[in-house]
Scaffold this motif. Structure first.
Motif, PDB file in Angstrom:
ATOM      1  N   UNK A 195       0.841  -1.203   0.000  1.00 35.30           N
ATOM      2  CA  UNK A 195       0.000   0.000   0.000  1.00 35.30           C
ATOM      3  C   UNK A 195       0.872   1.247   0.000  1.00 35.30           C
ATOM      4  N   UNK A 196       1.874   1.228   0.816  1.00 34.77           N
ATOM      5  CA  UNK A 196       2.805   2.368   0.859  1.00 34.77           C
ATOM      6  C   UNK A 196       3.414   2.610  -0.527  1.00 34.77           C
ATOM      7  N   UNK A 197       3.935   1.521  -1.114  1.00 36.59           N
ATOM      8  CA  UNK A 197       4.591   1.647  -2.425  1.00 36.59           C
ATOM      9  C   UNK A 197       3.606   2.151  -3.479  1.00 36.59           C
ATOM     10  N   UNK A 198       2.429   1.558  -3.513  1.00 35.26           N
ATOM     11  CA  UNK A 198       1.450   1.937  -4.554  1.00 35.26           C
ATOM     12  C   UNK A 198       1.051   3.403  -4.393  1.00 35.26           C
ATOM     13  N   UNK A 199       0.762   3.803  -3.181  1.00 33.61           N
ATOM     14  CA  UNK A 199       0.307   5.185  -2.958  1.00 33.61           C
ATOM     15  C   UNK A 199       1.401   6.189  -3.314  1.00 33.61           C
ATOM     16  N   UNK A 200       2.582   5.956  -2.835  1.00 36.25           N
ATOM     17  CA  UNK A 200       3.655   6.938  -3.050  1.00 36.25           C
ATOM     18  C   UNK A 200       4.086   6.988  -4.515  1.00 36.25           C
ATOM     19  N   UNK A 201       4.241   5.815  -5.141  1.00 34.38           N
ATOM     20  CA  UNK A 201       4.696   5.796  -6.544  1.00 34.38           C
ATOM     21  C   UNK A 201       3.617   6.404  -7.448  1.00 34.38           C
ATOM     22  N   UNK A 202       2.375   6.056  -7.214  1.00 36.33           N
ATOM     23  CA  UNK A 202       1.289   6.594  -8.048  1.00 36.33           C
ATOM     24  C   UNK A 202       1.213   8.114  -7.910  1.00 36.33           C
ATOM     25  N   UNK A 203       1.310   8.586  -6.683  1.00 37.05           N
ATOM     26  CA  UNK A 203       1.248  10.033  -6.465  1.00 37.05           C
ATOM     27  C   UNK A 203       2.468  10.728  -7.078  1.00 37.05           C
ATOM     28  N   UNK A 204       3.641  10.104  -6.924  1.00 35.09           N
ATOM     29  CA  UNK A 204       4.859  10.713  -7.486  1.00 35.09           C
ATOM     30  C   UNK A 204       4.736  10.862  -8.996  1.00 35.09           C
ATOM     31  N   UNK A 205       4.290   9.790  -9.664  1.00 36.41           N
ATOM     32  CA  UNK A 205       4.168   9.861 -11.128  1.00 36.41           C
ATOM     33  C   UNK A 205       3.095  10.870 -11.524  1.00 36.41           C
ATOM     34  N   UNK A 206       2.092  11.037 -10.684  1.00 36.98           N
ATOM     35  CA  UNK A 206       1.072  12.049 -10.990  1.00 36.98           C
ATOM     36  C   UNK A 206       1.615  13.456 -10.831  1.00 36.98           C
ATOM     37  N   UNK A 207       2.393  13.653  -9.792  1.00 32.47           N
ATOM     38  CA  UNK A 207       2.911  15.009  -9.524  1.00 32.47           C
ATOM     39  C   UNK A 207       4.030  15.413 -10.492  1.00 32.47           C
ATOM     40  N   UNK A 208       4.625  14.406 -11.166  1.00 34.21           N
ATOM     41  CA  UNK A 208       5.760  14.726 -12.046  1.00 34.21           C
ATOM     42  C   UNK A 208       5.403  14.581 -13.527  1.00 34.21           C
ATOM     43  N   UNK A 209       4.117  14.650 -13.825  1.00 36.57           N
ATOM     44  CA  UNK A 209       3.703  14.547 -15.234  1.00 36.57           C
ATOM     45  C   UNK A 209       4.164  15.778 -15.993  1.00 36.57           C
ATOM     46  N   UNK A 210       4.668  15.512 -17.211  1.00 34.87           N
ATOM     47  CA  UNK A 210       5.020  16.620 -18.104  1.00 34.87           C
ATOM     48  C   UNK A 210       4.497  16.278 -19.504  1.00 34.87           C
ATOM     49  N   UNK A 211       4.069  17.294 -20.240  1.00 38.57           N
ATOM     50  CA  UNK A 211       3.754  17.069 -21.655  1.00 38.57           C
ATOM     51  C   UNK A 211       2.298  16.854 -21.956  1.00 38.57           C
ATOM     52  N   UNK A 212       1.419  17.383 -21.177  1.00 40.37           N
ATOM     53  CA  UNK A 212       0.000  17.354 -21.531  1.00 40.37           C
ATOM     54  C   UNK A 212      -0.628  15.977 -21.383  1.00 40.37           C
ATOM     55  N   UNK A 213      -1.685  15.756 -22.166  1.00 43.71           N
ATOM     56  CA  UNK A 213      -2.464  14.521 -22.064  1.00 43.71           C
ATOM     57  C   UNK A 213      -1.615  13.300 -22.364  1.00 43.71           C
ATOM     58  N   UNK A 214      -0.725  13.444 -23.340  1.00 46.64           N
ATOM     59  CA  UNK A 214       0.154  12.329 -23.693  1.00 46.64           C
ATOM     60  C   UNK A 214       1.041  11.975 -22.508  1.00 46.64           C
ATOM     61  N   UNK A 215       1.526  13.000 -21.849  1.00 50.87           N
ATOM     62  CA  UNK A 215       2.373  12.785 -20.673  1.00 50.87           C
ATOM     63  C   UNK A 215       1.620  12.096 -19.555  1.00 50.87           C
ATOM     64  N   UNK A 216       0.316  12.428 -19.410  1.00 54.25           N
ATOM     65  CA  UNK A 216      -0.509  11.770 -18.386  1.00 54.25           C
ATOM     66  C   UNK A 216      -0.612  10.273 -18.677  1.00 54.25           C
ATOM     67  N   UNK A 217      -0.861   9.958 -19.931  1.00 56.30           N
ATOM     68  CA  UNK A 217      -0.963   8.534 -20.311  1.00 56.30           C
ATOM     69  C   UNK A 217       0.338   7.804 -20.055  1.00 56.30           C
ATOM     70  N   UNK A 218       1.445   8.477 -20.484  1.00 54.44           N
ATOM     71  CA  UNK A 218       2.759   7.839 -20.309  1.00 54.44           C
ATOM     72  C   UNK A 218       3.060   7.637 -18.819  1.00 54.44           C
TER      73      UNK A 218
END
Lengths: 247, 316
Positions: A195-218
């Motif tokens: 749970x710790x890993x999933x929450x932190x990694x998911x949030x990190x990738x969300x907070x570090x999105x770059x490049x618009x909608x494509x970046x969100x998908x990536x």
């Protein structure tokens, strides 16, 4: 990696220290996330666990019947679910369903500059967005794991009862006699770490999105991949740890 | 309202999950808050496969769990009845287990080779005193597959050492033994071949013996019938013989009495008889002479004897 540790430190601060400094947790948002992450995932988790329990029992019965040892099918199902498959499969389900949603949601807010807007309003995005999801994940993944264990055992019971002719009492007794409480605790500890890993990694990738909608998908894709890989590695390390501790 | 619904739903799920988790933990590990009803202590040399909360069975039925495991100190081992014991177990018995009596023996057992091991309590004398709470009971370490493998391993190692280390003496001795064994086998073969002919002869003998037995059986049958037929006549004969013997005995008694009564007369009679016999001898000698002279001169019958010369022979 530095961002990851910084995010973890920030989460710990806003979870355990900030409430004592007058900045309370967002309880309502946390319960809302608990419903989204956990309650709404119960049917999917139940179906997955049931199918795994049934499959384990059938495969075990097939192989053990060669040795005339079908009486050990409950042992196999109980041990496998409590120790490994229960937390792991529920973790995979939650990564696919909720982890990806967290990344996509926060990533979308990032690309639409809502995160910056929060910062402009002096609202810490970790406190406002990450901590409720983190707490919800920390509570709901073990919860789902407990449900998953029960439902997986029920799947194994269905095969033992209706295919192998074992009575219910004998099945429960075999599971209880073969599994130890440490098996349950190790599974629960694993689910907390996952749970710790999933929450932190998911949030990190969300907070570090770059490049618009494509970046969100990536970012969402990368988040799921990294979550699964890190969970598998953590599972191996924890299994080794418990193996050493118990022996 | 929606927030309240979320809270209630999430709280319900979490509480249910917590209850299920606690129930599962209690089912697997027992109730940690409840003190065990009664305990027994036992010491073992080896408890491989046993761990805390392992099952305790009494005569095969679940009766409790292993409450604690403690390794014995050297001084405790020395003071112990069996210094080979290394660990002490405290066995927590369920409340529904009846009073256990002295004579109870603990052992490490398992249902199958693959199954988990448990502590088996067996035996006990119902008329013996009841075991007190915390009493020490004796234990036996069963012979397990691992023990057998260990022993077999050491045996194989010994054989290996003999074969490897005794290359000079051991192998030659083994060779000699094998030669002797070979010779013994050859002799045994010869004996067996001789024995086979003996067996054949024996078979013929047995055949003849069988025939003889048949004939003997017939004879025995005949004998039986003969005995049956002659039993009554024989009985009567024996009775007659018995009466004859009695008569003879009676007659002998009478003869004896007669002899006793006539002993004096008999003596005189015998003396007279002797005299008569002597006279008869003289008469016989005279008659012989007469016959001889008549043989020599038959005309004497007509002419009378006259004088005659005695022959030399007669003179001698």
């Amino acid at each position: 990696m530095r961002d990851y540790f910084a995010l973890n430190a920030s989460i710990l601060y806003w979870t355990f220290l900030a409430p004592f400094r007058g900045k309370a947790l967002r309880i309502a948002a946390t319960f809302h996330q608990m419903v989204r992450i956990g309650v709404q995932a119960v049917p999917m988790t139940a179906l997955t666990s049931l199918s795994i329990g049934v499959t384990l029992a059938m495969q075990g019965a097939h192989e053990l019947s060669r040795m005339g040892a079908t009486a050990f099918v409950p042992d196999l199902v109980g041990m496998s679910l409590l120790r490994e498959l229960g937390p792991l499969l529920v973790g995979v389900v939650v990564i696919g369903r909720s982890g990806s949603a967290i990344t996509a949601e926060i990533g979308t807010m990032k690309v639409s500059e809502e995160i910056e807007a929060l910062e402009v309003m002096a609202i810490n995005p970790v406190r406002f967005l990450v901590v409720p999801r983190f707490l919800a994940m920390m509570v709901m993944l073990p919860t789902l794991t407990v449900f998953g264990n029960y439902i997986g055992l029920a799947g194994g019971w269905a095969i033992c009862r209706f295919s192998l002719g074992m009575n219910t009492d004998a099945y429960i007794r075999r599971v209880v006699e073969s599994a130890h409480v440490m098996d349950l605790y190790s599974g629960m500890i694993k689910s907390i770490v996952f749970a710790w890993l999933i929450a932190t990694i998911s949030c990190l990738y969300g907070l570090t999105v770059r490049g618009g909608a494509e970046g969100v998908g990536r970012s969402t894709t990368n988040s799921v991949v990294v979550c699964i890989l890190s969970m598998l590695v953590a599972n191996a390390l924890l299994t080794a740890f418990f193996f050493v501790v118990e022996s | 309202m929606k927030k309240l619904g979320d809270t209630a739903t999430a709280a319900t799920v979490v509480v249910c999950s917590a209850i299920m988790l606690v129930a599962l933990a209690f089912a697997l590990g027992g109730n940690p808050f409840r003190a065990p009803g009664r305990t027994l202590r036992t010491q073992f040399t080896d408890i491989t496969g046993i761990q805390q909360s392992s099952l305790v069975k009494y005569a095969g039925a679940p009766a409790g769990t292993v409450h604690s495991i403690r390794m014995l100190s050297p001084s405790e081992r020395t003071a112990s009845e069996n210094p080979a014991n290394t660990v002490e177990l405290v066995l927590a018995l369920n409340r529904d287990v009846p009073d256990l009596n002295e004579g109870l023996v603990a052992s490490v057992a398992s249902d199958t080779l693959l199954a988990d091991k448990f502590i088996l309590l067996d035996g006990g004398n119902p008329s013996a005193p009841v075991l007190a709470n915390g009493a020490m009971i004796p234990s036996i370490t069963p012979v397990t597959f691992d023990h057998i493998l260990r022993d077999l391993n050491s045996t194989l190692a010994g054989i290996d050492g003999i074969l490897a280390g005794g290359a000079d003496g051991g192998l030659s001795r083994i060779r000699e033994t094998l030669d002797q064994l070979n010779a013994a086998i050859t002799e045994a073969r010869a004996l067996i071949s001789g024995a086979s002919s003996m067996v054949e002869e024996g078979r013929g003998l047995v055949k003849n013996g069988n025939q003889l037995l048949d004939e003997a059986g017939d004879l025995v049958g005949d004998g039986r019938s003969l005995i049956a037929e002659t039993r009554e006549p024989l009985k009567s004969l024996l009775a007659e013989l018995s009466s004859a013997a009695d008569s003879l005995d009676d007659m002998a008694k009478r003869a004896d009495a007669l002899v006793k009564n006539n002993e004096g007369n008999l003596n005189t009679t015998i003396v007279d008889a002797r005299k008569a016999v002597a006279d008869l001898k003289v008469a016989a000698a005279s008659a012989r002479e007469l016959i001889d002279s008549l043989k020599a001169r038959p005309q004497q019958i007509i002419w009378g004897p006259g004088r005659q010369r005695r022959t030399e022979q007669q003179q001698r």
